[in-house]
Enzyme design. Sequence first.
Site, PDB file in Angstrom:
ATOM      1  N   GLU A  97       0.842  -1.204   0.000  1.00 24.95           N
ATOM      2  CA  GLU A  97       0.000   0.000   0.000  1.00 24.95           C
ATOM      3  C   GLU A  97       0.875   1.252   0.000  1.00 24.95           C
ATOM      4  O   GLU A  97       2.049   1.208   0.367  1.00 24.95           O
ATOM      5  CB  GLU A  97      -0.930  -0.069   1.243  1.00 24.95           C
ATOM      6  CG  GLU A  97      -1.861   1.076   1.456  1.00 24.95           C
ATOM      7  CD  GLU A  97      -2.846   1.364   0.315  1.00 24.95           C
ATOM      8  OE1 GLU A  97      -2.401   1.610  -0.814  1.00 24.95           O
ATOM      9  OE2 GLU A  97      -4.056   1.421   0.598  1.00 24.95           O
ATOM     10  N   ASP A  98       0.313   2.374  -0.416  1.00 19.49           N
ATOM     11  CA  ASP A  98       1.068   3.631  -0.424  1.00 19.49           C
ATOM     12  C   ASP A  98       1.126   4.276   0.960  1.00 19.49           C
ATOM     13  O   ASP A  98       2.176   4.719   1.406  1.00 19.49           O
ATOM     14  CB  ASP A  98       0.503   4.622  -1.470  1.00 19.49           C
ATOM     15  CG  ASP A  98      -0.991   4.881  -1.326  1.00 19.49           C
ATOM     16  OD1 ASP A  98      -1.650   4.259  -0.463  1.00 19.49           O
ATOM     17  OD2 ASP A  98      -1.518   5.708  -2.103  1.00 19.49           O
ATOM     18  N   ASP A 101      -3.634   5.799   6.609  1.00 22.08           N
ATOM     19  CA  ASP A 101      -4.112   7.074   7.129  1.00 22.08           C
ATOM     20  C   ASP A 101      -5.081   6.764   8.283  1.00 22.08           C
ATOM     21  O   ASP A 101      -4.654   6.515   9.404  1.00 22.08           O
ATOM     22  CB  ASP A 101      -4.770   7.823   5.969  1.00 22.08           C
ATOM     23  CG  ASP A 101      -5.140   9.245   6.299  1.00 22.08           C
ATOM     24  OD1 ASP A 101      -4.331   9.945   6.909  1.00 22.08           O
ATOM     25  OD2 ASP A 101      -6.252   9.667   5.921  1.00 22.08           O
ATOM     26  N   PHE A 150      -0.864  16.464   4.027  1.00 26.30           N
ATOM     27  CA  PHE A 150      -1.282  15.796   2.796  1.00 26.30           C
ATOM     28  C   PHE A 150      -0.106  15.733   1.830  1.00 26.30           C
ATOM     29  O   PHE A 150       0.441  16.754   1.443  1.00 26.30           O
ATOM     30  CB  PHE A 150      -2.469  16.508   2.153  1.00 26.30           C
ATOM     31  CG  PHE A 150      -3.139  15.640   1.127  1.00 26.30           C
ATOM     32  CD1 PHE A 150      -4.086  14.703   1.513  1.00 26.30           C
ATOM     33  CD2 PHE A 150      -2.781  15.711  -0.212  1.00 26.30           C
ATOM     34  CE1 PHE A 150      -4.680  13.863   0.579  1.00 26.30           C
ATOM     35  CE2 PHE A 150      -3.371  14.881  -1.152  1.00 26.30           C
ATOM     36  CZ  PHE A 150      -4.319  13.952  -0.759  1.00 26.30           C
ATOM     37  N   ARG A 163       1.155  11.846  -9.220  1.00 24.14           N
ATOM     38  CA  ARG A 163       1.627  10.501  -8.863  1.00 24.14           C
ATOM     39  C   ARG A 163       3.046  10.230  -9.341  1.00 24.14           C
ATOM     40  O   ARG A 163       3.758   9.422  -8.765  1.00 24.14           O
ATOM     41  CB  ARG A 163       0.707   9.433  -9.479  1.00 24.14           C
ATOM     42  CG  ARG A 163      -0.692   9.380  -8.896  1.00 24.14           C
ATOM     43  CD  ARG A 163      -1.376   8.092  -9.328  1.00 24.14           C
ATOM     44  NE  ARG A 163      -2.819   8.114  -9.143  1.00 24.14           N
ATOM     45  CZ  ARG A 163      -3.444   7.820  -8.011  1.00 24.14           C
ATOM     46  NH1 ARG A 163      -2.746   7.508  -6.938  1.00 24.14           N
ATOM     47  NH2 ARG A 163      -4.760   7.847  -7.926  1.00 24.14           N
TER      48      ARG A 163
HETATM   49  P1  IMP Z   1      -7.234   5.064   4.983  1.00 22.07           P
HETATM   50  O1  IMP Z   1      -6.060   4.515   5.722  1.00 22.07           O
HETATM   51  O2  IMP Z   1      -8.361   4.102   4.842  1.00 22.07           O
HETATM   52  O3  IMP Z   1      -7.705   6.375   5.562  1.00 22.07           O
HETATM   53  O4  IMP Z   1      -6.910   5.394   3.505  1.00 22.07           O
HETATM   54  C1  IMP Z   1      -5.687   5.390   2.949  1.00 22.07           C
HETATM   55  C2  IMP Z   1      -5.850   5.920   1.543  1.00 22.07           C
HETATM   56  O5  IMP Z   1      -6.170   7.320   1.554  1.00 22.07           O
HETATM   57  C3  IMP Z   1      -4.560   5.785   0.812  1.00 22.07           C
HETATM   58  O6  IMP Z   1      -4.491   4.580   0.092  1.00 22.07           O
HETATM   59  C4  IMP Z   1      -4.551   7.003  -0.082  1.00 22.07           C
HETATM   60  O7  IMP Z   1      -5.185   6.697  -1.306  1.00 22.07           O
HETATM   61  C5  IMP Z   1      -5.377   8.024   0.632  1.00 22.07           C
HETATM   62  N1  IMP Z   1      -4.545   9.009   1.360  1.00 22.07           N
HETATM   63  C6  IMP Z   1      -4.417   9.157   2.688  1.00 22.07           C
HETATM   64  N2  IMP Z   1      -3.562  10.138   3.007  1.00 22.07           N
HETATM   65  C7  IMP Z   1      -3.115  10.625   1.838  1.00 22.07           C
HETATM   66  C8  IMP Z   1      -2.171  11.677   1.493  1.00 22.07           C
HETATM   67  O8  IMP Z   1      -1.558  12.367   2.325  1.00 22.07           O
HETATM   68  N3  IMP Z   1      -1.972  11.870   0.158  1.00 22.07           N
HETATM   69  C9  IMP Z   1      -2.594  11.141  -0.804  1.00 22.07           C
HETATM   70  N4  IMP Z   1      -3.471  10.166  -0.534  1.00 22.07           N
HETATM   71  C10 IMP Z   1      -3.733   9.900   0.778  1.00 22.07           C
HETATM   72 MG    MG Z   2      -4.590   4.442  -2.130  1.00 20.97          MG
END
Ligand code: IMP
Ligand code: MG
Length: 176
Positions: A97-98, A101, A150, A163
Amino acid sequence: MQRIKSIMIPEADVKRRVKELAAEISKDYKGKTVTLICILSGASIFFADLARELDLDVRFEFMSVSSYGGGTVSSGEVKILKDVNHPIVGQNVIIVEDIIDSGCTLSFLKRVLEQRNPASIKVCTILDKPSRRKVDFKGEYVGFEIPDEFVVGYGLDYDGQYRNLKDVCVLELTED
Ligand code: IMP
Ligand code: MG
C-alpha cells in the site's frame, strides 16, 4: 490551484528505505514464494520498486478499492472495485500500500483477505500517518512514519495528479 510546498522525503531517501524494507522481507520469507498484492493506484510505483528489490520468488496481484460514501461513513466499509485474478488460499500474501491514514481501508481489506485462508498475510506500506487513525491498525513493514500533512508523489495523488513525482512532497492547498 495547488502547488508543491516542500519536499518531505527526497527520492534518494525513499530508494534507500525501499531497499531496507526489501532486505527485511527477503530475510523473513527466505525460501518461500510470496504473493504481492498491489493496491491500485497509489501503491503502483512503490510496488514496482519493492518487487524488483526482493530476493524471493514472487507473484503479482492487483486490487482496487474505494471508500463508501465519500468519507462520510466511518464504518471502515470499503468497496472492492477490482479483485485479485487468482485465489490466495495457502499463499504467503503481502499487501503493498502507499499510505495508512485512518486505517479503514487496510483493516477492512486485511479482514476480507484473511477469510480466504492464505498461509499468512502482512501489510507493507511506504508511508504511515499514525496520528490520523480512526481504527486500530498496524502495518508489519512501514517505510516512514510521517506527520499529518497531505502528501503527493511516489504514487500518491491529489485529484488524480502528481503521482509521477519522484519525491514525496507536501501539497500547498489554496482556494484559487
Ligand atoms: P485510509 O487509511 O483508509 O484512511 O486510507 C488510505 C488511503 O487514503 C490511501 O491509500 C490514499 O489513497 C489516501 N490518502 C491518505 N492520506 C493521503 C495523502 O496524504 N496523500 C494522498 N493520498 C492519501
Ligand atoms: Mg490508495
